[in-house]
Scaffold this motif. Structure first.
Motif, PDB file in Angstrom:
ATOM      1  N   GLU A 106      61.874  85.045  43.713  1.00  0.00           N
ATOM      2  CA  GLU A 106      61.670  84.510  42.367  1.00  0.00           C
ATOM      3  C   GLU A 106      62.696  83.428  42.041  1.00  0.00           C
ATOM      4  OE1 GLU A 106      59.851  88.319  42.964  1.00  0.00           O
ATOM      5  OE2 GLU A 106      61.976  87.739  43.125  1.00  0.00           O
ATOM      6  N   GLN A 107      63.953  83.683  42.403  1.00  0.00           N
ATOM      7  CA  GLN A 107      64.977  82.675  42.163  1.00  0.00           C
ATOM      8  C   GLN A 107      64.731  81.417  42.983  1.00  0.00           C
ATOM      9  OE1 GLN A 107      68.489  84.956  43.135  1.00  0.00           O
ATOM     10  NE2 GLN A 107      68.836  85.598  41.011  1.00  0.00           N
ATOM     11  N   GLU A 108      64.284  81.592  44.224  1.00  0.00           N
ATOM     12  CA  GLU A 108      63.978  80.443  45.065  1.00  0.00           C
ATOM     13  C   GLU A 108      62.848  79.610  44.468  1.00  0.00           C
ATOM     14  OE1 GLU A 108      62.248  79.352  49.533  1.00  0.00           O
ATOM     15  OE2 GLU A 108      62.619  81.443  48.975  1.00  0.00           O
ATOM     16  N   GLN A 109      61.806  80.269  44.008  1.00  0.00           N
ATOM     17  CA  GLN A 109      60.683  79.553  43.421  1.00  0.00           C
ATOM     18  C   GLN A 109      61.112  78.769  42.182  1.00  0.00           C
ATOM     19  OE1 GLN A 109      57.784  79.070  44.642  1.00  0.00           O
ATOM     20  NE2 GLN A 109      56.847  78.019  42.893  1.00  0.00           N
ATOM     21  N   THR A 110      61.972  79.387  41.365  1.00  0.00           N
ATOM     22  CA  THR A 110      62.461  78.704  40.172  1.00  0.00           C
ATOM     23  C   THR A 110      63.247  77.451  40.544  1.00  0.00           C
ATOM     24  OG1 THR A 110      62.550  80.747  38.877  1.00  0.00           O
ATOM     25  CG2 THR A 110      63.945  78.933  38.146  1.00  0.00           C
ATOM     26  N   LEU A 111      64.114  77.546  41.539  1.00  0.00           N
ATOM     27  CA  LEU A 111      64.882  76.372  41.958  1.00  0.00           C
ATOM     28  C   LEU A 111      63.970  75.255  42.453  1.00  0.00           C
ATOM     29  CD1 LEU A 111      68.114  77.608  43.813  1.00  0.00           C
ATOM     30  CD2 LEU A 111      67.801  76.972  41.417  1.00  0.00           C
ATOM     31  N   ARG A 112      62.932  75.623  43.218  1.00  0.00           N
ATOM     32  CA  ARG A 112      62.012  74.599  43.732  1.00  0.00           C
ATOM     33  C   ARG A 112      61.225  73.941  42.593  1.00  0.00           C
ATOM     34  NH1 ARG A 112      62.088  74.512  49.130  1.00  0.00           N
ATOM     35  NH2 ARG A 112      62.675  76.410  50.292  1.00  0.00           N
ATOM     36  N   GLU A 113      60.757  74.733  41.648  1.00  0.00           N
ATOM     37  CA  GLU A 113      60.024  74.163  40.519  1.00  0.00           C
ATOM     38  C   GLU A 113      60.934  73.290  39.670  1.00  0.00           C
ATOM     39  OE1 GLU A 113      58.439  77.552  38.529  1.00  0.00           O
ATOM     40  OE2 GLU A 113      56.850  77.907  40.023  1.00  0.00           O
ATOM     41  N   ASN A 114      62.141  73.769  39.400  1.00  0.00           N
ATOM     42  CA  ASN A 114      63.087  72.976  38.613  1.00  0.00           C
ATOM     43  C   ASN A 114      63.430  71.664  39.311  1.00  0.00           C
ATOM     44  OD1 ASN A 114      63.094  75.220  36.980  1.00  0.00           O
ATOM     45  ND2 ASN A 114      65.232  75.769  37.348  1.00  0.00           N
ATOM     46  N   HIS A 115      63.559  71.730  40.625  1.00  0.00           N
ATOM     47  CA  HIS A 115      63.908  70.537  41.393  1.00  0.00           C
ATOM     48  C   HIS A 115      62.844  69.461  41.245  1.00  0.00           C
ATOM     49  CE1 HIS A 115      64.318  68.183  45.243  1.00  0.00           C
ATOM     50  NE2 HIS A 115      65.547  68.118  44.779  1.00  0.00           N
ATOM     51  N   GLY A 116      61.587  69.856  41.224  1.00  0.00           N
ATOM     52  CA  GLY A 116      60.516  68.881  41.034  1.00  0.00           C
ATOM     53  C   GLY A 116      60.631  68.164  39.699  1.00  0.00           C
ATOM     54  N   VAL A 117      60.955  68.910  38.650  1.00  0.00           N
ATOM     55  CA  VAL A 117      61.138  68.313  37.327  1.00  0.00           C
ATOM     56  C   VAL A 117      62.335  67.372  37.325  1.00  0.00           C
ATOM     57  CG1 VAL A 117      61.692  68.812  34.910  1.00  0.00           C
ATOM     58  CG2 VAL A 117      60.064  70.260  36.139  1.00  0.00           C
ATOM     59  N   ASP A 124      69.743  63.182  40.628  1.00  0.00           N
ATOM     60  CA  ASP A 124      70.139  63.244  42.030  1.00  0.00           C
ATOM     61  C   ASP A 124      70.519  64.687  42.376  1.00  0.00           C
ATOM     62  OD1 ASP A 124      70.940  62.782  44.595  1.00  0.00           O
ATOM     63  OD2 ASP A 124      72.649  61.497  44.082  1.00  0.00           O
ATOM     64  N   VAL A 125      69.502  65.491  42.656  1.00  0.00           N
ATOM     65  CA  VAL A 125      69.673  66.912  42.976  1.00  0.00           C
ATOM     66  C   VAL A 125      69.008  67.175  44.318  1.00  0.00           C
ATOM     67  CG1 VAL A 125      69.227  69.283  42.240  1.00  0.00           C
ATOM     68  CG2 VAL A 125      69.680  67.511  40.525  1.00  0.00           C
ATOM     69  N   VAL A 126      69.683  67.939  45.184  1.00  0.00           N
ATOM     70  CA  VAL A 126      69.134  68.254  46.493  1.00  0.00           C
ATOM     71  C   VAL A 126      69.009  69.759  46.659  1.00  0.00           C
ATOM     72  CG1 VAL A 126      70.013  66.176  47.611  1.00  0.00           C
ATOM     73  CG2 VAL A 126      71.432  68.231  47.553  1.00  0.00           C
ATOM     74  N   LEU A 127      68.041  70.165  47.479  1.00  0.00           N
ATOM     75  CA  LEU A 127      67.881  71.564  47.848  1.00  0.00           C
ATOM     76  C   LEU A 127      68.420  71.766  49.261  1.00  0.00           C
ATOM     77  CD1 LEU A 127      64.276  72.365  46.547  1.00  0.00           C
ATOM     78  CD2 LEU A 127      66.481  72.821  45.422  1.00  0.00           C
ATOM     79  N   TRP A 128      69.141  72.860  49.456  1.00  0.00           N
ATOM     80  CA  TRP A 128      69.706  73.187  50.759  1.00  0.00           C
ATOM     81  C   TRP A 128      69.253  74.560  51.215  1.00  0.00           C
ATOM     82  CZ3 TRP A 128      75.283  71.609  49.065  1.00  0.00           C
ATOM     83  CH2 TRP A 128      75.485  70.239  49.308  1.00  0.00           C
ATOM     84  N   GLU A 129      68.848  74.633  52.471  1.00  0.00           N
ATOM     85  CA  GLU A 129      68.645  75.933  53.097  1.00  0.00           C
ATOM     86  C   GLU A 129      70.025  76.541  53.389  1.00  0.00           C
ATOM     87  OE1 GLU A 129      65.659  77.184  53.369  1.00  0.00           O
ATOM     88  OE2 GLU A 129      64.667  75.335  52.683  1.00  0.00           O
ATOM     89  N   PRO A 130      70.099  77.852  53.682  1.00  0.00           N
ATOM     90  CA  PRO A 130      71.410  78.492  53.880  1.00  0.00           C
ATOM     91  C   PRO A 130      72.295  77.817  54.919  1.00  0.00           C
ATOM     92  CG  PRO A 130      69.725  80.159  53.605  1.00  0.00           C
ATOM     93  CD  PRO A 130      69.006  78.844  53.662  1.00  0.00           C
ATOM     94  N   ASP A 131      71.734  77.337  56.026  1.00  0.00           N
ATOM     95  CA  ASP A 131      72.555  76.689  57.051  1.00  0.00           C
ATOM     96  C   ASP A 131      73.206  75.419  56.523  1.00  0.00           C
ATOM     97  OD1 ASP A 131      71.917  78.678  58.788  1.00  0.00           O
ATOM     98  OD2 ASP A 131      70.460  77.513  59.956  1.00  0.00           O
ATOM     99  N   ALA A 132      72.445  74.638  55.780  1.00  0.00           N
ATOM    100  CA  ALA A 132      72.991  73.405  55.215  1.00  0.00           C
ATOM    101  C   ALA A 132      74.042  73.722  54.150  1.00  0.00           C
ATOM    102  CB  ALA A 132      71.873  72.563  54.610  1.00  0.00           C
ATOM    103  N   LEU A 133      73.832  74.789  53.384  1.00  0.00           N
ATOM    104  CA  LEU A 133      74.809  75.204  52.387  1.00  0.00           C
ATOM    105  C   LEU A 133      76.122  75.600  53.057  1.00  0.00           C
ATOM    106  CD1 LEU A 133      75.612  76.046  49.499  1.00  0.00           C
ATOM    107  CD2 LEU A 133      74.561  78.273  49.963  1.00  0.00           C
ATOM    108  N   ALA A 134      76.033  76.381  54.138  1.00  0.00           N
ATOM    109  CA  ALA A 134      77.237  76.798  54.857  1.00  0.00           C
ATOM    110  C   ALA A 134      77.969  75.604  55.458  1.00  0.00           C
ATOM    111  CB  ALA A 134      76.864  77.799  55.948  1.00  0.00           C
ATOM    112  N   GLU A 135      77.231  74.599  55.861  1.00  0.00           N
ATOM    113  CA  GLU A 135      77.855  73.394  56.396  1.00  0.00           C
ATOM    114  C   GLU A 135      78.599  72.639  55.308  1.00  0.00           C
ATOM    115  OE1 GLU A 135      79.085  70.226  58.729  1.00  0.00           O
ATOM    116  OE2 GLU A 135      78.303  72.190  59.342  1.00  0.00           O
ATOM    117  N   ALA A 136      78.016  72.594  54.098  1.00  0.00           N
ATOM    118  CA  ALA A 136      78.635  71.859  53.001  1.00  0.00           C
ATOM    119  C   ALA A 136      79.848  72.592  52.430  1.00  0.00           C
ATOM    120  CB  ALA A 136      77.611  71.618  51.894  1.00  0.00           C
ATOM    121  N   PHE A 137      79.741  73.927  52.320  1.00  0.00           N
ATOM    122  CA  PHE A 137      80.821  74.726  51.739  1.00  0.00           C
ATOM    123  C   PHE A 137      81.099  75.912  52.655  1.00  0.00           C
ATOM    124  CE2 PHE A 137      78.516  72.769  48.145  1.00  0.00           C
ATOM    125  CZ  PHE A 137      79.542  71.966  47.650  1.00  0.00           C
ATOM    126  N   PRO A 138      81.926  75.707  53.692  1.00  0.00           N
ATOM    127  CA  PRO A 138      82.115  76.726  54.726  1.00  0.00           C
ATOM    128  C   PRO A 138      82.732  78.026  54.237  1.00  0.00           C
ATOM    129  CG  PRO A 138      82.871  74.559  55.471  1.00  0.00           C
ATOM    130  CD  PRO A 138      82.598  74.435  54.015  1.00  0.00           C
TER     131      PRO A 138
END
Length: 402
Positions: A106-117, A124-138
């Motif tokens: 549910e939280q994931e769906q909300t983030l995706r819908e909000n991102h479209g808006v 300038d908002v980006v979505l990250w999968e967990p691997d990309a998040l870990a790369e950005a903030f180790p």
């Protein structure tokens, strides 16, 4: 103080002073303005006790656009608010961005819908999968996460009192009068407010009254025989020191850490060498207008366990300060109410910001000034967040409420 003013603003913190500035700065408005503030120290004002941050990550286009204007205004604040003979005001804007974390479908769906808006509004908002998040903030543990949303521009935190005092100083330079007094009554003649009575005993005529009294908004409205669904809700903030700080571990945004919103609702952001953190309370009743006692137990029971689970850097922390402030909480839908009362049309609401007052203050002030000067909104149409929805019991939907 004059015996009458074209506009009387009840409340002189960031919302009231923003309205005063935008009115006084508009060459099409030639009227007189009085701001009445009951506590000129602003010690317990929602503005002064706020976490003072701004984001464009909302689910409704209006809220996104409100914050886009607010961010641009804050970044140009030093030039716009320059007062002759004084140093330019510096809001010390830290562009760290917001980082929303999702752990459930549910939280994931909300983030995706909000991102479209947000993207449709140019944010300038980006979505990250967990691997990309870990790369950005180790330093983050991401094993339970499904998605993250990160604002790369126009988001961060700044000086709360700097924003308020900048508005106030510029408004006074432009001719606005400020009174250290308290409105105790508002007189009406039929469908119009006509004057305000102050605690000092003075009666001041008013062509228009603006309710900018924060958590006390309902008290002000009732003086005019009106109402607004706003009540004070307590929020406690904690400043913590980390034995092992994650600062500098970010691989984006020049190594700066963002304001992180954990799936639990706990938030955390850098605060100098420390970190500022808080959470939504488990129970959230209305509080007394003078109750500013922190809820100390929230740190041990809610905040620290969530932060320690999210990052090893937060396993060993020490609270070095805490305080409680009030949200001017809109019980209908947790969103701002900006607009005229449809029957008493010279009574204008600028209330119910529910924790978003500083970031929405510039757009709200501009909108109220346009209503008074032109009889309608000229730049950003705020009709959807007007008072009519209160009378119709029609909530304004916003899914990204913290």
């Amino acid at each position: 103080m004059k015996s009458a003013y074209d506009v009387v603003i009840v409340g002189g913190a960031v919302i009231g002073s923003s309205v005063a500035y935008f009115l006084a700065a508009n060459p099409d408005f030639a009227g007189s303005i009085l701001v009445v503030e009951r506590d000129p120290t602003y010690r317990f004002a929602a503005t002064s006790l706020s976490a003072a941050s701004i984001r464009v990550q909302f689910s409704n286009p209006i809220n996104v656009k409100i914050s886009q204007f607010g961010s641009a205004f804050i970044q140009d604040f030093a030039r716009t608010m320059q007062v002759a003979g004084e140093a330019a005001p510096d809001l010390n804007f830290h562009k760290g961005g917001y980082l929303f974390l999702a752990a459930t479908p549910e939280q994931e769906q909300t983030l995706r819908e909000n991102h479209g808006v947000q993207r449709a509004c140019g944010a300038d908002v980006v979505l990250w999968e967990p691997d990309a998040l870990a790369e950005a903030f180790p330093h983050l543990r991401v094993g339970d996460l499904r998605l993250a949303s990160y604002g790369r521009a126009d988001e961060g935190w700044f000086s709360n009192t700097g924003l308020m005092n900048g508005f106030k100083a510029k408004a006074r330079e432009l001719g606005v009068d400020y009174a250290a007094d308290e409105v105790v009554a508002i007189a009406r003649s039929g469908a119009r407010v006509t004057s305000v009575t102050l605690k000092s005993g003075r009666v001041v005529g008013a062509g228009t009254v603006v309710n900018a009294s924060g958590p006390r908004a309902a008290l002000t409205a009732r003086m005019a025989g009106l109402d607004v669904p706003v009540e004070p809700r307590k929020r406690t903030l904690f400043v913590v020191d980390c034995a092992r700080t994650p600062e500098g571990s970010a691989r984006v945004n020049n190594g700066r850490l963002p304001l992180m919103i954990d799936p639990s609702g706990v938030f955390c952001r850098p605060e100098g060498r420390y970190f500022l953190t808080g959470c939504p309370p488990v129970t959230d009743p209305a509080t007394d207008w003078d109750d500013f006692e922190p809820r100390y137990e929230e740190f041990e029971d809610i905040i620290w366990p969530a932060l320690a689970e999210r990052s090893p850097a937060f396993e060993a922390v020490k609270v070095v300060n805490q305080w409680a402030g009030h949200y001017d909480f809109n019980v209908l839908d947790h969103n701002l109410i900006v607009g005229r009362h449809p029957e008493v049309t010279n009574f204008i609401y600028a209330n119910g910001f529910s924790g978003h007052g500083l970031q929405q203050g510039p757009a709200a002030g501009r909108g109220v000034a346009e209503l008074i000067t032109y009889g309608g909104f000229r730049t950003l149409d705020l009709s959807e967040v007007g008072y009519e929805r209160v009378l119709e019991n029609r909530p304004f939907l916003e899914k990204a409420v913290i």
